[in-house]
Design a protein around this motif. Structure first.
Motif, PDB file in Angstrom:
ATOM      1  N   ALA A 153       0.835  -1.207   0.000  1.00  0.00           N
ATOM      2  CA  ALA A 153       0.000   0.000   0.000  1.00  0.00           C
ATOM      3  C   ALA A 153       0.864   1.250   0.000  1.00  0.00           C
ATOM      4  O   ALA A 153       0.561   2.226  -0.692  1.00  0.00           O
ATOM      5  CB  ALA A 153      -0.937  -0.010   1.215  1.00  0.00           C
TER       6      ALA A 153
ATOM      7  N   LEU B 110       2.274   2.222  -3.486  1.00  0.00           N
ATOM      8  CA  LEU B 110       1.339   2.463  -4.587  1.00  0.00           C
ATOM      9  C   LEU B 110       1.548   3.798  -5.287  1.00  0.00           C
ATOM     10  O   LEU B 110       1.219   3.931  -6.461  1.00  0.00           O
ATOM     11  CB  LEU B 110      -0.109   2.380  -4.083  1.00  0.00           C
ATOM     12  CG  LEU B 110      -0.623   0.972  -3.798  1.00  0.00           C
ATOM     13  CD1 LEU B 110      -2.040   1.034  -3.262  1.00  0.00           C
ATOM     14  CD2 LEU B 110      -0.562   0.108  -5.056  1.00  0.00           C
ATOM     15  N   ASN B 111       2.070   4.785  -4.581  1.00  0.00           N
ATOM     16  CA  ASN B 111       2.150   6.126  -5.163  1.00  0.00           C
ATOM     17  C   ASN B 111       3.474   6.437  -5.824  1.00  0.00           C
ATOM     18  O   ASN B 111       3.747   7.587  -6.137  1.00  0.00           O
ATOM     19  CB  ASN B 111       1.848   7.181  -4.089  1.00  0.00           C
ATOM     20  CG  ASN B 111       0.420   7.074  -3.620  1.00  0.00           C
ATOM     21  OD1 ASN B 111      -0.469   6.758  -4.391  1.00  0.00           O
ATOM     22  ND2 ASN B 111       0.213   7.316  -2.343  1.00  0.00           N
TER      23      ASN B 111
ATOM     24  N   LYS C 182       8.879  -0.801  -6.944  1.00  0.00           N
ATOM     25  CA  LYS C 182       7.500  -0.424  -7.265  1.00  0.00           C
ATOM     26  C   LYS C 182       6.655  -1.688  -7.303  1.00  0.00           C
ATOM     27  O   LYS C 182       7.167  -2.797  -7.487  1.00  0.00           O
ATOM     28  CB  LYS C 182       7.416   0.361  -8.563  1.00  0.00           C
ATOM     29  CG  LYS C 182       7.734  -0.413  -9.807  1.00  0.00           C
ATOM     30  CD  LYS C 182       7.569   0.459 -11.045  1.00  0.00           C
ATOM     31  CE  LYS C 182       7.888  -0.344 -12.286  1.00  0.00           C
ATOM     32  NZ  LYS C 182       7.722   0.439 -13.485  1.00  0.00           N
ATOM     33  N   VAL C 183       5.371  -1.504  -7.148  1.00  0.00           N
ATOM     34  CA  VAL C 183       4.432  -2.620  -7.112  1.00  0.00           C
ATOM     35  C   VAL C 183       4.221  -3.155  -8.526  1.00  0.00           C
ATOM     36  O   VAL C 183       4.075  -2.390  -9.474  1.00  0.00           O
ATOM     37  CB  VAL C 183       3.083  -2.162  -6.497  1.00  0.00           C
ATOM     38  CG1 VAL C 183       2.068  -3.289  -6.506  1.00  0.00           C
ATOM     39  CG2 VAL C 183       3.285  -1.636  -5.089  1.00  0.00           C
TER      40      VAL C 183
ATOM     41  N   LEU D  77      -0.448  -5.681  -7.188  1.00  0.00           N
ATOM     42  CA  LEU D  77      -1.784  -5.064  -7.192  1.00  0.00           C
ATOM     43  C   LEU D  77      -2.864  -6.118  -7.000  1.00  0.00           C
ATOM     44  O   LEU D  77      -3.847  -5.901  -6.287  1.00  0.00           O
ATOM     45  CB  LEU D  77      -2.016  -4.300  -8.502  1.00  0.00           C
ATOM     46  CG  LEU D  77      -1.266  -2.988  -8.658  1.00  0.00           C
ATOM     47  CD1 LEU D  77      -1.473  -2.423 -10.065  1.00  0.00           C
ATOM     48  CD2 LEU D  77      -1.705  -1.984  -7.614  1.00  0.00           C
TER      49      LEU D  77
END
Length: 196
Positions: free
Chosen positions: A14, A17-18, A75-76, A81
């Motif tokens: 989480a 995510l950005n 990064k995801v 996800l």
């Protein structure tokens, strides 16, 4: 895919995510933006990033820096996800609280209340400091928008809403600590007058 109950991996996913963040940046995100709902030591975060990368839930890449050590940023992935989506669809567990100060207050009738009162004041100060950090984060997240407008149309509303929960928790914690310390102090003073 079997989904575990809330684990550090979900909080890390989480938080990522950005954007694309290094382990060091992730520790700062946890210190400020995630600490209202999850605490993790830096060593735990670095270990979790390694596991997540091994599981294909995040991807990392090396960034070469001049005059500073190179770093890895993460990064995801799509699989990450998917893990978060499956986690979000599972029923939430009830909030579990384990607070040593609440245990001390619960037992205070048979204890010297003075150290408990001191700890309540300390906790109230900590809550006020965290509240100030969260309020600054809210301002930063919404930028020029007022809260109502941001909540209707702003970007990244999830972190804002979880930060609002942190603000409410710290506000309530501070109020409870001060009220409890006052009550115990008044009872202690009354008991002192009655025995003298």
């Amino acid at each position: 895919m079997s989904i575990e109950p809330m684990a550090l991996r979900h909080a890390v996913l989480a938080a990522l995510l950005n954007g694309e963040y290094s382990g060091y940046q992730l520790t700062k995100i946890f210190d400020i933006g995630v600490s209202n709902f999850w605490y993790a030591a830096p060593q735990q975060l670095y270990a979790e990033l390694t596991k997540l990368e091994g599981d294909g839930l995040v991807t990392g890449r090396a960034v070469v820096q001049r005059g500073r050590p190179n770093k890895r940023v993460f990064k995801v992935t799509e699989a990450g996800l998917g893990e978060l989506a499956a986690f979000a669809a599972t029923p939430a567990k009830p909030l579990l609280i384990r607070d040593d100060l609440a245990v001390k207050v619960h037992a205070v009738d048979l204890l010297d209340p003075a150290p408990v009162i001191e700890q309540l004041h300390d906790r109230a100060l900590e809550a006020a400091a965290k509240l100030e950090v969260f309020e600054q984060l809210l301002l930063r997240l919404r930028g020029e928008l007022d809260e109502e407008t941001f909540l209707r149309q702003g970007e990244h509303v999830g972190p804002y809403l979880s930060c609002l929960a942190g603000c409410r928790l710290e506000r309530e914690t501070r109020a409870w600590c001060l009220e409890t310390a006052r009550t115990l102090g008044e009872r202690m003073a009354r008991a002192g007058r009655e025995t003298s």
